[in-house]
Design a protein around this motif. Structure first.
Motif, PDB file in Angstrom:
ATOM      1  N   TYR A  29      24.649 -38.240 -13.647  1.00  0.00           N
ATOM      2  CA  TYR A  29      24.758 -36.931 -13.016  1.00  0.00           C
ATOM      3  C   TYR A  29      23.401 -36.256 -12.899  1.00  0.00           C
ATOM      4  N   LEU A  30      22.509 -36.558 -13.832  1.00  0.00           N
ATOM      5  CA  LEU A  30      21.137 -36.053 -13.695  1.00  0.00           C
ATOM      6  C   LEU A  30      20.475 -36.686 -12.475  1.00  0.00           C
ATOM      7  N   PHE A  31      20.617 -37.997 -12.324  1.00  0.00           N
ATOM      8  CA  PHE A  31      20.006 -38.737 -11.221  1.00  0.00           C
ATOM      9  C   PHE A  31      20.530 -38.231  -9.877  1.00  0.00           C
ATOM     10  N   LEU A  32      21.850 -38.006  -9.795  1.00  0.00           N
ATOM     11  CA  LEU A  32      22.461 -37.667  -8.518  1.00  0.00           C
ATOM     12  C   LEU A  32      22.394 -36.188  -8.176  1.00  0.00           C
ATOM     13  N   PHE A  33      22.472 -35.313  -9.181  1.00  0.00           N
ATOM     14  CA  PHE A  33      22.715 -33.904  -8.882  1.00  0.00           C
ATOM     15  C   PHE A  33      21.698 -32.913  -9.451  1.00  0.00           C
ATOM     16  N   MET A  34      20.921 -33.284 -10.480  1.00  0.00           N
ATOM     17  CA  MET A  34      20.093 -32.275 -11.127  1.00  0.00           C
ATOM     18  C   MET A  34      19.004 -31.746 -10.205  1.00  0.00           C
ATOM     19  N   GLY A  35      18.368 -32.636  -9.439  1.00  0.00           N
ATOM     20  CA  GLY A  35      17.278 -32.210  -8.575  1.00  0.00           C
ATOM     21  C   GLY A  35      17.695 -31.133  -7.593  1.00  0.00           C
ATOM     22  N   PHE A  36      18.657 -31.463  -6.728  1.00  0.00           N
ATOM     23  CA  PHE A  36      19.120 -30.492  -5.743  1.00  0.00           C
ATOM     24  C   PHE A  36      19.831 -29.327  -6.415  1.00  0.00           C
ATOM     25  N   GLY A  37      20.543 -29.608  -7.515  1.00  0.00           N
ATOM     26  CA  GLY A  37      21.236 -28.543  -8.219  1.00  0.00           C
ATOM     27  C   GLY A  37      20.284 -27.477  -8.738  1.00  0.00           C
ATOM     28  N   MET A  38      19.171 -27.904  -9.338  1.00  0.00           N
ATOM     29  CA  MET A  38      18.193 -26.945  -9.851  1.00  0.00           C
ATOM     30  C   MET A  38      17.492 -26.219  -8.711  1.00  0.00           C
ATOM     31  N   ALA A  39      17.255 -26.911  -7.595  1.00  0.00           N
ATOM     32  CA  ALA A  39      16.617 -26.262  -6.444  1.00  0.00           C
ATOM     33  C   ALA A  39      17.499 -25.125  -5.922  1.00  0.00           C
ATOM     34  N   PHE A  40      18.794 -25.395  -5.767  1.00  0.00           N
ATOM     35  CA  PHE A  40      19.720 -24.356  -5.289  1.00  0.00           C
ATOM     36  C   PHE A  40      19.873 -23.241  -6.319  1.00  0.00           C
ATOM     37  N   PHE A  41      19.867 -23.581  -7.598  1.00  0.00           N
ATOM     38  CA  PHE A  41      20.003 -22.570  -8.650  1.00  0.00           C
ATOM     39  C   PHE A  41      18.805 -21.623  -8.649  1.00  0.00           C
ATOM     40  N   PHE A  42      17.601 -22.165  -8.520  1.00  0.00           N
ATOM     41  CA  PHE A  42      16.405 -21.324  -8.487  1.00  0.00           C
ATOM     42  C   PHE A  42      16.385 -20.463  -7.226  1.00  0.00           C
ATOM     43  N   LEU A  43      16.851 -21.034  -6.117  1.00  0.00           N
ATOM     44  CA  LEU A  43      16.947 -20.249  -4.884  1.00  0.00           C
ATOM     45  C   LEU A  43      17.920 -19.086  -5.070  1.00  0.00           C
ATOM     46  N   TYR A  44      19.030 -19.345  -5.728  1.00  0.00           N
ATOM     47  CA  TYR A  44      20.009 -18.288  -6.013  1.00  0.00           C
ATOM     48  C   TYR A  44      19.393 -17.197  -6.884  1.00  0.00           C
ATOM     49  N   LEU A  45      18.625 -17.598  -7.903  1.00  0.00           N
ATOM     50  CA  LEU A  45      18.031 -16.614  -8.814  1.00  0.00           C
ATOM     51  C   LEU A  45      17.075 -15.668  -8.094  1.00  0.00           C
ATOM     52  N   MET A 151       9.212 -32.632  -6.856  1.00  0.00           N
ATOM     53  CA  MET A 151       9.248 -31.359  -6.144  1.00  0.00           C
ATOM     54  C   MET A 151      10.387 -30.472  -6.627  1.00  0.00           C
ATOM     55  N   PHE A 152      11.329 -31.040  -7.378  1.00  0.00           N
ATOM     56  CA  PHE A 152      12.488 -30.278  -7.831  1.00  0.00           C
ATOM     57  C   PHE A 152      12.182 -29.547  -9.133  1.00  0.00           C
ATOM     58  N   PRO A 153      12.469 -28.256  -9.202  1.00  0.00           N
ATOM     59  CA  PRO A 153      12.183 -27.502 -10.429  1.00  0.00           C
ATOM     60  C   PRO A 153      12.986 -28.035 -11.612  1.00  0.00           C
ATOM     61  N   MET A 154      12.347 -28.059 -12.768  1.00  0.00           N
ATOM     62  CA  MET A 154      12.902 -28.508 -14.041  1.00  0.00           C
ATOM     63  C   MET A 154      13.164 -30.010 -14.057  1.00  0.00           C
ATOM     64  N   PHE A 155      13.738 -30.541 -12.999  1.00  0.00           N
ATOM     65  CA  PHE A 155      13.975 -31.979 -12.917  1.00  0.00           C
ATOM     66  C   PHE A 155      12.657 -32.735 -13.081  1.00  0.00           C
ATOM     67  N   ARG A 156      11.600 -32.210 -12.475  1.00  0.00           N
ATOM     68  CA  ARG A 156      10.290 -32.852 -12.579  1.00  0.00           C
ATOM     69  C   ARG A 156       9.803 -32.870 -14.028  1.00  0.00           C
ATOM     70  N   GLU A 157      10.083 -31.809 -14.771  1.00  0.00           N
ATOM     71  CA  GLU A 157       9.627 -31.741 -16.151  1.00  0.00           C
ATOM     72  C   GLU A 157      10.291 -32.843 -16.977  1.00  0.00           C
ATOM     73  N   TYR A 158      11.566 -33.047 -16.728  1.00  0.00           N
ATOM     74  CA  TYR A 158      12.307 -34.080 -17.446  1.00  0.00           C
ATOM     75  C   TYR A 158      11.736 -35.455 -17.124  1.00  0.00           C
ATOM     76  N   PHE A 159      11.519 -35.709 -15.850  1.00  0.00           N
ATOM     77  CA  PHE A 159      10.984 -36.999 -15.432  1.00  0.00           C
ATOM     78  C   PHE A 159       9.589 -37.226 -16.006  1.00  0.00           C
ATOM     79  N   LEU A 160       8.758 -36.196 -15.995  1.00  0.00           N
ATOM     80  CA  LEU A 160       7.404 -36.325 -16.527  1.00  0.00           C
ATOM     81  C   LEU A 160       7.424 -36.708 -18.000  1.00  0.00           C
ATOM     82  N   MET A 161       8.337 -36.120 -18.755  1.00  0.00           N
ATOM     83  CA  MET A 161       8.379 -36.396 -20.189  1.00  0.00           C
ATOM     84  C   MET A 161       8.868 -37.799 -20.501  1.00  0.00           C
ATOM     85  N   SER A 162       9.499 -38.456 -19.515  1.00  0.00           N
ATOM     86  CA  SER A 162       9.908 -39.846 -19.705  1.00  0.00           C
ATOM     87  C   SER A 162       8.736 -40.810 -19.497  1.00  0.00           C
ATOM     88  N   GLY A 163       7.616 -40.290 -19.002  1.00  0.00           N
ATOM     89  CA  GLY A 163       6.469 -41.144 -18.703  1.00  0.00           C
ATOM     90  C   GLY A 163       6.399 -41.541 -17.246  1.00  0.00           C
TER      91      GLY A 163
END
Length: 338
Positions: A29-45, A151-163
């Motif tokens: 679910y992270l792979f499929l939905f977190m990127g776009f999900g966080m983008a829409f959530f930040f846009l909503y905020l 380019m996706f908020p927060m999702f990028r941070e998670y990916f970066l921490m995986s190396g």
């Protein structure tokens, strides 16, 4: 028990298996939905009283935007989460080591095949779930992913921490020239189009015209490590899409436009074994082949690139042939390179 054609999971499943399923739910679910999900959530905020949160994050993103192509920002703590051990045990995913990787050298690891979601490659190089560091001590793995993932908020941070780092020339060159030695840069060579061949029993890799990683290896004297994950293509069922079909032509068009492939697939569900987005519990064995030593050539010719490319394809084919019978592949099956 079956209801409306769905085979339901029993209630008496061992707790360990529930943890494994939870770990796979997390990744899927992270792979499929977190990127776009966080983008829409930040846009909503932006349109709420909490508008300052995305604004502050975008300031941080602008300041930090180069890190994904400058070695990333790995977290050994996150890579070592027990969550990823449960993830590996779900299938299970295992690394089969055939040779040593010496920390005095740098490596480009060719990851084959892509599969639907690169489960084994993420597990092997983006986490310690399958025990990469215990098998290859003093080697620092990096997994190259599409630049758009950062380019996706927060999702990028998670990916970066995986190396993870960007799969771009400047990103790979940074690791090979500025991070010392003992680095293993994993590239899923077949790219997004190869996901369209991710069907059980299919052994096709998109490699024949992929030579950028070969040229990079020559320019920096990085040894090439062919790897093949037996079972990666057995995790989902995919709608038939043979070459030349209308569906395949549409998928190829969308891949060229969007940069990623839209395979039509299904696996199992969280509470049933018949239909859903989770992969089936099929074993994956990732064979890490013997490194191909490469002499540094600052400006390689096309002939030198082609020669090394042929050598790499031969090594990958031999790796497949040497191990296919051990993992249930039909003796008549051959690796098709296109």
């Amino acid at each position: 028990m079956k209801i409306l054609g769905l085979e339901l999971a029993p209630l008496s499943i061992p707790f360990e298996r529930r943890l494994q399923t939870l770990a796979v739910v997390h990744y899927t679910y992270l792979f499929l939905f977190m990127g776009f999900g966080m983008a829409f959530f930040f846009l909503y905020l932006l349109f709420t009283q909490l508008y300052f949160i995305p604004l502050l994050y975008f300031i941080w993103y602008y300041y930090d935007r180069h890190v994904s192509r400058q070695g990333g920002r790995r977290s050994r703590w996150i890579r070592s989460w027990s969550l990823f051990k449960h993830f590996a045990d779900y299938f299970p995913i295992k690394i089969v080591k055939t040779a040593e990787l010496h920390p005095s050298k740098n490596y480009i690891v060719g990851c084959h095949p892509h599969g639907i979601m690169c489960h084994s490659h993420f597990c092997n190089l983006g986490t310690e779930g399958s025990g990469f560091s215990s098998l290859f001590p003093a080697i620092k793995p990096y997994l190259c992913v599409l630049s758009g993932q950062f380019m996706f908020p927060m999702f990028r941070e998670y990916f970066l921490m995986s190396g993870a780092i960007e799969v771009s020339k400047s990103s790979i060159e940074w690791v090979l020239t500025k991070e010392g030695t003992g680095n293993a840069v994993g590239i899923v060579v077949g790219g997004a189009k190869e996901a369209l061949d991710a069907v059980p029993g299919c052994y096709r890799v998109n490699l024949l015209h992929r030579k950028g990683f070969i040229r990079m290896a020559l320019r920096h004297g990085a040894s090439l490590v062919p790897t093949f994950s037996f079972g990666e293509n057995n995790l989902y069922s995919q709608v038939p899409n043979p070459e030349g079909s209308k569906l395949r032509r549409l998928q190829n068009l969308m891949t060229n436009v969007l940069g990623f492939s839209p395979p039509l697939f299904h696996g199992r569900g969280i509470f049933n074994y018949t239909f859903g987005l989770l992969p089936y519990r099929n074993p994956i064995n990732s064979i890490f082949g013997k490194p191909i030593d490469v002499e540094r050539v600052a400006e390689p010719t096309e002939e030198e690139v082609d020669e090394l490319h042929q050598k790499y394809m031969a090594a990958l084919t031999q790796l497949f042939e040497d191990h296919k019978l051990k993992f249930g592949v039909d003796p008549s099956s051959e690796l098709v390179i296109h």
